[in-house]
Design a protein around this motif. Structure first.
Motif: not given
Length: 167
Positions: A61-62, A112-115, A120-123
């Motif tokens: 999670x971010x 931004x990249x981390x979020x 994207x890992x989830x969706x």
């Protein structure tokens, strides 16, 4: 006279490696990452969890590291921008940001990249509106929002193409 320590030893796992940090348990994760571990991906922006420059991934999670006390991350898995790829071999998402020239000043881009990566890992197959909503907590003052959006869409589209067998 012996020097007194103001903290306690806390073990945190960052980018797949355990690190022992000697700091007060109520000190913020952001400072441990930057000051103790020398990581520069997460940045201090606002200190109030408003801008997203300090974003890291914790257990998928971010989260905003500027408000996360070290005591809350002991035993958790943390990923910073440095844990996604290298200059020589950037991650797919980092490469998309490069290809779309999504960074101008670069201050917000790590967050931004981390979020986007956690999202994207989830969706892996989001709509444009999904991406906008996921990145809503990250601010960019340079105005590269459309390029950032295209970079995330590029990766999402590559996931879609891979899932359907397209090239």
């Amino acid at each position: 006279m012996a020097q007194q320590t103001t903290g306690k030893s806390i073990t945190i796992n960052v980018n797949g490696h355990d690190h022992v940090i000697d700091a007060p348990p109520d000190s913020m994760l952001l400072y441990a990452l930057r000051d103790n571990l020398g990581l520069r991906g997460p940045k201090f922006g606002c200190g109030l969890s408003e801008c997203g420059a300090c974003t890291v991934i914790m257990n998928g999670n971010a989260i905003h590291s500027c408000i996360m006390p070290l005591s809350a991350v002991e035993g958790q898995k943390i990923v910073t921008l440095e844990g996604l790829g290298t200059k020589e071999k950037p991650s797919e998402l980092q490469q998309a940001f490069i290809d779309e020239q999504a960074a101008q000043c670069g201050y917000c881009i790590g967050g931004m990249i981390i979020t986007a990566q956690a999202f994207l890992d989830r969706n892996p197959h989001p709509t444009r509106d999904d991406i906008k909503q996921a990145l809503d907590g990250n601010l960019c003052r340079c105005g590269t929002h459309m390029r950032i959006l295209r970079a995330v869409e590029r990766v999402a589209n590559s996931h879609e193409a891979a899932a359907t067998g397209e090239k």
